[in-house]
Design a protein around this motif. Structure first.
Motif, mmCIF file in Angstrom:
data_model
loop_
_atom_site.group_PDB
_atom_site.id
_atom_site.type_symbol
_atom_site.label_atom_id
_atom_site.label_comp_id
_atom_site.label_asym_id
_atom_site.label_seq_id
_atom_site.Cartn_x
_atom_site.Cartn_y
_atom_site.Cartn_z
ATOM 1 N N LYS A 137 -60.435 1.387 2.129
ATOM 2 C CA LYS A 137 -59.299 1.561 3.044
ATOM 3 C C LYS A 137 -58.511 0.257 3.096
ATOM 4 O O LYS A 137 -59.077 -0.816 3.301
ATOM 5 C CB LYS A 137 -59.814 1.936 4.426
ATOM 6 N N ARG B 194 -55.752 -12.591 2.833
ATOM 7 C CA ARG B 194 -55.267 -11.219 2.913
ATOM 8 C C ARG B 194 -56.332 -10.210 3.308
ATOM 9 O O ARG B 194 -56.018 -9.118 3.740
ATOM 10 C CB ARG B 194 -54.655 -10.783 1.572
ATOM 11 N N THR C 114 -55.085 -2.093 4.433
ATOM 12 C CA THR C 114 -54.102 -2.271 5.496
ATOM 13 C C THR C 114 -52.710 -2.042 4.902
ATOM 14 O O THR C 114 -52.535 -1.990 3.680
ATOM 15 C CB THR C 114 -54.176 -3.693 6.082
ATOM 16 N N GLU C 115 -51.722 -1.947 5.768
ATOM 17 C CA GLU C 115 -50.352 -1.743 5.285
ATOM 18 C C GLU C 115 -49.878 -2.931 4.441
ATOM 19 O O GLU C 115 -49.210 -2.741 3.422
ATOM 20 C CB GLU C 115 -49.397 -1.517 6.465
ATOM 21 N N ALA C 116 -50.246 -4.136 4.831
ATOM 22 C CA ALA C 116 -49.872 -5.321 4.059
ATOM 23 C C ALA C 116 -50.512 -5.288 2.669
ATOM 24 O O ALA C 116 -49.860 -5.616 1.666
ATOM 25 C CB ALA C 116 -50.292 -6.588 4.800
ATOM 26 N N GLN C 117 -51.781 -4.886 2.601
ATOM 27 C CA GLN C 117 -52.454 -4.790 1.312
ATOM 28 C C GLN C 117 -51.831 -3.712 0.430
ATOM 29 O O GLN C 117 -51.688 -3.892 -0.783
ATOM 30 C CB GLN C 117 -53.944 -4.510 1.511
ATOM 31 N N LEU C 118 -51.440 -2.596 1.041
ATOM 32 C CA LEU C 118 -50.773 -1.537 0.279
ATOM 33 C C LEU C 118 -49.468 -2.033 -0.332
ATOM 34 O O LEU C 118 -49.142 -1.695 -1.470
ATOM 35 C CB LEU C 118 -50.517 -0.315 1.167
ATOM 36 N N LYS C 119 -48.719 -2.840 0.420
ATOM 37 C CA LYS C 119 -47.470 -3.410 -0.096
ATOM 38 C C LYS C 119 -47.750 -4.348 -1.278
ATOM 39 O O LYS C 119 -47.019 -4.339 -2.267
ATOM 40 C CB LYS C 119 -46.729 -4.174 1.006
#
Length: 125
Positions: free
Chosen positions: A32, A92, A34-39
């Protein structure tokens, strides 16, 4: 001590070979994010050559790291990837498990670099 070094280097190499192969074959489930990691991963995906390059470096470096004759070269090849992993885990993805694993792998890499310092003399002097 020689058998301990071989076992650690074998496990180190296998981990990087596995990580590199996963970049090509996508067989390991993605944790899973985070949104930052997805970016970040979306940006990596936009640079089409980056993940295959890192995967190839991980596979080649991991293979070289396993065998004593090529271990010094494998340690040099894998070092930039290892630095990236440590920095990523520190800034991160600051989970304790990720930091501990990346720090342990980084220390193994540094140990092998120091253990083979005589082989690098012509590169720096």
């Amino acid at each position: 001590m020689k058998i301990v070094k071989f076992i650690l280097c074998l496990l180190f190499g296998i981990m990087f070979i596995n990580a590199g192969l996963n970049k090509f074959l996508n067989y390991s489930p993605t944790p899973k994010l985070t949104e930052a990691q997805l970016k970040i991963y979306a940006a990596f995906g936009e640079i089409g050559w980056l993940l295959p390059l890192v995967g190839a470096v991980e596979i080649i470096g991991g293979l070289l790291f396993i065998f004593p004759k090529t271990r010094a070269l494998g340690a040099i090849i894998i070092l930039p990837v290892m630095v990236g992993i440590v920095v990523h885990n520190l800034f991160r993805d600051p989970s304790t498990t990720g930091i501990i694993i990346s720090a342990a792998l980084f220390l193994i890499n540094i140990w092998i670099l120091i253990d083979n310092k005589g082989k690098y003399k012509n590169l720096v002097g």
